[in-house]
Design a protein around this motif. Structure first.
Motif, PDB file in Angstrom:
ATOM      1  N   TYR A 170       0.827  -1.207   0.000  1.00 16.93           N
ATOM      2  CA  TYR A 170       0.000   0.000   0.000  1.00 16.93           C
ATOM      3  C   TYR A 170       0.862   1.259   0.000  1.00 16.93           C
ATOM      4  O   TYR A 170       0.463   2.295  -0.545  1.00 16.93           O
ATOM      5  CB  TYR A 170      -0.938   0.000   1.208  1.00 16.93           C
ATOM      6  CG  TYR A 170      -1.809  -1.232   1.333  1.00 16.93           C
ATOM      7  CD1 TYR A 170      -2.251  -1.926   0.203  1.00 16.93           C
ATOM      8  CD2 TYR A 170      -2.171  -1.714   2.579  1.00 16.93           C
ATOM      9  CE1 TYR A 170      -3.031  -3.065   0.327  1.00 16.93           C
ATOM     10  CE2 TYR A 170      -2.958  -2.854   2.706  1.00 16.93           C
ATOM     11  CZ  TYR A 170      -3.376  -3.522   1.577  1.00 16.93           C
ATOM     12  OH  TYR A 170      -4.148  -4.651   1.706  1.00 16.93           O
ATOM     13  N   ALA A 171       2.048   1.177   0.590  1.00 15.01           N
ATOM     14  CA  ALA A 171       2.967   2.312   0.579  1.00 15.01           C
ATOM     15  C   ALA A 171       3.530   2.542  -0.823  1.00 15.01           C
ATOM     16  O   ALA A 171       3.800   3.682  -1.215  1.00 15.01           O
ATOM     17  CB  ALA A 171       4.100   2.081   1.574  1.00 15.01           C
ATOM     18  N   LYS A 172       3.695   1.470  -1.594  1.00 14.73           N
ATOM     19  CA  LYS A 172       4.235   1.571  -2.953  1.00 14.73           C
ATOM     20  C   LYS A 172       3.175   1.960  -3.977  1.00 14.73           C
ATOM     21  O   LYS A 172       3.446   2.686  -4.934  1.00 14.73           O
ATOM     22  CB  LYS A 172       4.847   0.227  -3.382  1.00 14.73           C
ATOM     23  CG  LYS A 172       6.131  -0.161  -2.685  1.00 14.73           C
ATOM     24  CD  LYS A 172       6.584  -1.529  -3.197  1.00 14.73           C
ATOM     25  CE  LYS A 172       7.827  -2.007  -2.481  1.00 14.73           C
ATOM     26  NZ  LYS A 172       8.231  -3.368  -2.938  1.00 14.73           N
ATOM     27  N   ASN A 173       1.970   1.412  -3.782  1.00 17.67           N
ATOM     28  CA  ASN A 173       0.926   1.565  -4.792  1.00 17.67           C
ATOM     29  C   ASN A 173      -0.382   1.902  -4.092  1.00 17.67           C
ATOM     30  O   ASN A 173      -0.922   1.082  -3.339  1.00 17.67           O
ATOM     31  CB  ASN A 173       0.797   0.261  -5.590  1.00 17.67           C
ATOM     32  CG  ASN A 173      -0.115   0.391  -6.794  1.00 17.67           C
ATOM     33  OD1 ASN A 173      -1.013   1.221  -6.824  1.00 17.67           O
ATOM     34  ND2 ASN A 173       0.120  -0.449  -7.797  1.00 17.67           N
ATOM     35  N   GLU A 174      -0.891   3.092  -4.332  1.00 12.45           N
ATOM     36  CA  GLU A 174      -2.073   3.573  -3.618  1.00 12.45           C
ATOM     37  C   GLU A 174      -3.377   2.963  -4.123  1.00 12.45           C
ATOM     38  O   GLU A 174      -4.422   3.096  -3.488  1.00 12.45           O
ATOM     39  CB  GLU A 174      -2.167   5.094  -3.720  1.00 12.45           C
ATOM     40  CG  GLU A 174      -2.375   5.598  -5.129  1.00 12.45           C
ATOM     41  CD  GLU A 174      -2.410   7.112  -5.230  1.00 12.45           C
ATOM     42  OE1 GLU A 174      -2.451   7.639  -6.352  1.00 12.45           O
ATOM     43  OE2 GLU A 174      -2.420   7.771  -4.178  1.00 12.45           O
ATOM     44  N   ASN A 175      -3.348   2.297  -5.260  1.00  8.08           N
ATOM     45  CA  ASN A 175      -4.568   1.735  -5.841  1.00  8.08           C
ATOM     46  C   ASN A 175      -4.916   0.410  -5.166  1.00  8.08           C
ATOM     47  O   ASN A 175      -4.126  -0.533  -5.173  1.00  8.08           O
ATOM     48  CB  ASN A 175      -4.393   1.520  -7.340  1.00  8.08           C
ATOM     49  CG  ASN A 175      -4.134   2.817  -8.065  1.00  8.08           C
ATOM     50  OD1 ASN A 175      -4.904   3.769  -7.953  1.00  8.08           O
ATOM     51  ND2 ASN A 175      -3.046   2.879  -8.804  1.00  8.08           N
ATOM     52  N   VAL A 176      -6.118   0.338  -4.573  1.00  8.79           N
ATOM     53  CA  VAL A 176      -6.518  -0.850  -3.831  1.00  8.79           C
ATOM     54  C   VAL A 176      -7.939  -1.263  -4.195  1.00  8.79           C
ATOM     55  O   VAL A 176      -8.711  -0.492  -4.786  1.00  8.79           O
ATOM     56  CB  VAL A 176      -6.426  -0.618  -2.306  1.00  8.79           C
ATOM     57  CG1 VAL A 176      -4.983  -0.374  -1.880  1.00  8.79           C
ATOM     58  CG2 VAL A 176      -7.326   0.533  -1.858  1.00  8.79           C
ATOM     59  N   LEU A 177      -8.271  -2.482  -3.805  1.00 12.20           N
ATOM     60  CA  LEU A 177      -9.599  -3.044  -4.023  1.00 12.20           C
ATOM     61  C   LEU A 177     -10.109  -3.602  -2.707  1.00 12.20           C
ATOM     62  O   LEU A 177      -9.426  -4.417  -2.071  1.00 12.20           O
ATOM     63  CB  LEU A 177      -9.537  -4.155  -5.078  1.00 12.20           C
ATOM     64  CG  LEU A 177     -10.790  -5.018  -5.264  1.00 12.20           C
ATOM     65  CD1 LEU A 177     -11.926  -4.180  -5.846  1.00 12.20           C
ATOM     66  CD2 LEU A 177     -10.489  -6.203  -6.176  1.00 12.20           C
ATOM     67  N   ALA A 178     -11.285  -3.160  -2.282  1.00 18.67           N
ATOM     68  CA  ALA A 178     -11.912  -3.675  -1.064  1.00 18.67           C
ATOM     69  C   ALA A 178     -13.051  -4.602  -1.461  1.00 18.67           C
ATOM     70  O   ALA A 178     -13.940  -4.221  -2.221  1.00 18.67           O
ATOM     71  CB  ALA A 178     -12.446  -2.528  -0.213  1.00 18.67           C
ATOM     72  N   LEU A 179     -13.008  -5.816  -0.946  1.00 19.12           N
ATOM     73  CA  LEU A 179     -13.996  -6.833  -1.292  1.00 19.12           C
ATOM     74  C   LEU A 179     -14.919  -7.089  -0.101  1.00 19.12           C
ATOM     75  O   LEU A 179     -14.460  -7.460   0.980  1.00 19.12           O
ATOM     76  CB  LEU A 179     -13.289  -8.127  -1.707  1.00 19.12           C
ATOM     77  CG  LEU A 179     -14.156  -9.340  -2.033  1.00 19.12           C
ATOM     78  CD1 LEU A 179     -15.084  -9.042  -3.205  1.00 19.12           C
ATOM     79  CD2 LEU A 179     -13.272 -10.548  -2.344  1.00 19.12           C
ATOM     80  N   PHE A 180     -16.215  -6.878  -0.327  1.00 21.61           N
ATOM     81  CA  PHE A 180     -17.244  -7.107   0.689  1.00 21.61           C
ATOM     82  C   PHE A 180     -18.039  -8.350   0.295  1.00 21.61           C
ATOM     83  O   PHE A 180     -18.571  -8.408  -0.818  1.00 21.61           O
ATOM     84  CB  PHE A 180     -18.209  -5.922   0.778  1.00 21.61           C
ATOM     85  CG  PHE A 180     -17.577  -4.611   1.172  1.00 21.61           C
ATOM     86  CD1 PHE A 180     -17.733  -4.121   2.458  1.00 21.61           C
ATOM     87  CD2 PHE A 180     -16.839  -3.863   0.255  1.00 21.61           C
ATOM     88  CE1 PHE A 180     -17.165  -2.903   2.830  1.00 21.61           C
ATOM     89  CE2 PHE A 180     -16.270  -2.645   0.619  1.00 21.61           C
ATOM     90  CZ  PHE A 180     -16.428  -2.174   1.909  1.00 21.61           C
ATOM     91  N   THR A 181     -18.116  -9.325   1.190  1.00 19.07           N
ATOM     92  CA  THR A 181     -18.852 -10.542   0.885  1.00 19.07           C
ATOM     93  C   THR A 181     -19.768 -10.915   2.040  1.00 19.07           C
ATOM     94  O   THR A 181     -19.535 -10.532   3.184  1.00 19.07           O
ATOM     95  CB  THR A 181     -17.899 -11.727   0.607  1.00 19.07           C
ATOM     96  OG1 THR A 181     -17.054 -11.919   1.743  1.00 19.07           O
ATOM     97  CG2 THR A 181     -17.039 -11.456  -0.614  1.00 19.07           C
ATOM     98  N   GLY A 182     -20.806 -11.682   1.708  1.00 20.80           N
ATOM     99  CA  GLY A 182     -21.753 -12.111   2.724  1.00 20.80           C
ATOM    100  C   GLY A 182     -22.082 -13.579   2.567  1.00 20.80           C
ATOM    101  O   GLY A 182     -21.251 -14.380   2.142  1.00 20.80           O
TER     102      GLY A 182
END
Length: 204
Positions: free
Chosen positions: A67-79
């Motif tokens: 995350y320090a190197k690359n600011e692009n992230v994906l948050a996965l929400f599951t149920g």
């Protein structure tokens, strides 16, 4: 993400409600060699800035470095999710499937300084521990203990830029099939199946 128009939830409030109900997410980043992931609880805020995800992670980990190197992230929400047997269909001689709800939120992560991180920890603790009565409330912790642990963690904030949702609840089947699926799942001993049945009922 698997995308089919009739499975995409168009109601933004329903999508946000699902995210808030399933806020223990899988946060995925990329360290320029491999994807990295961590499972982490987040607070979800919606204001004039848009939707923000706030939490904290351990330093000296592969995901923190990514995350320090690359600011692009994906948050996965599951149920809840469950197998749907074609045996209950009007015409059972077809493929069975799987029903589930999933939301993916893409955005940019910002790692926080110590003061911001302290506030994140305080807010998170006080959202689960009653500040007035719990012996584990934030203000009951020893200051030296707090300072020592703050050195090992970093708060973060993700400003969400794109949300994709998949509410796969047999919308592509006839009303008769949907009713049969709901009845079958409701009689199951599997809590996931029962929850999916309730979600299908609410979606009809």
């Amino acid at each position: 993400m698997y995308k089919v128009p009739y499975f995409e939830e168009k109601d933004a409030d329903k999508v946000l409600a699902f995210m808030q109900a399933h806020s223990f997410i899988t946060l995925i980043g990329y360290d320029n060699v491999y994807p990295v992931a961590t499972q982490i609880p987040v607070h979800i805020y919606k204001d004039e800035q848009g939707i923000r995800l706030v939490g904290h992670i351990m330093k000296k980990t592969d995901h923190y470095e990514a995350y320090a190197k690359n600011e692009n992230v994906l948050a996965l929400f599951t149920g809840a999710h469950t197998y749907i047997s074609a045996s209950v269909y009007e015409n059972p001689a077809v493929a069975s499937t799987w029903n589930y709800i999933s939301v993916q939120a893409k955005g940019k992560i910002r790692l926080m300084d110590k003061d911001e991180t302290r506030k994140v920890i305080e807010n998170l603790t006080n959202s689960y521990e009653n500040p007035s009565t719990s012996p584990a409330a934030f203000h009951k912790m020893d200051e030296e203990y707090i300072e020592r642990n703050l050195k090992a963690i970093s708060g973060f904030e993700i400003l969400v830029e794109e949300i994709n949702s998949l509410f796969k609840l047999s919308q592509n089947h006839s009303a008769v099939n949907q009713a049969k699926i709901i009845e079958h799942l409701s009689e199951s001993n599997d809590q996931n199946a029962i929850i999916v049945a309730q979600q299908m009922k609410a979606n009809c």
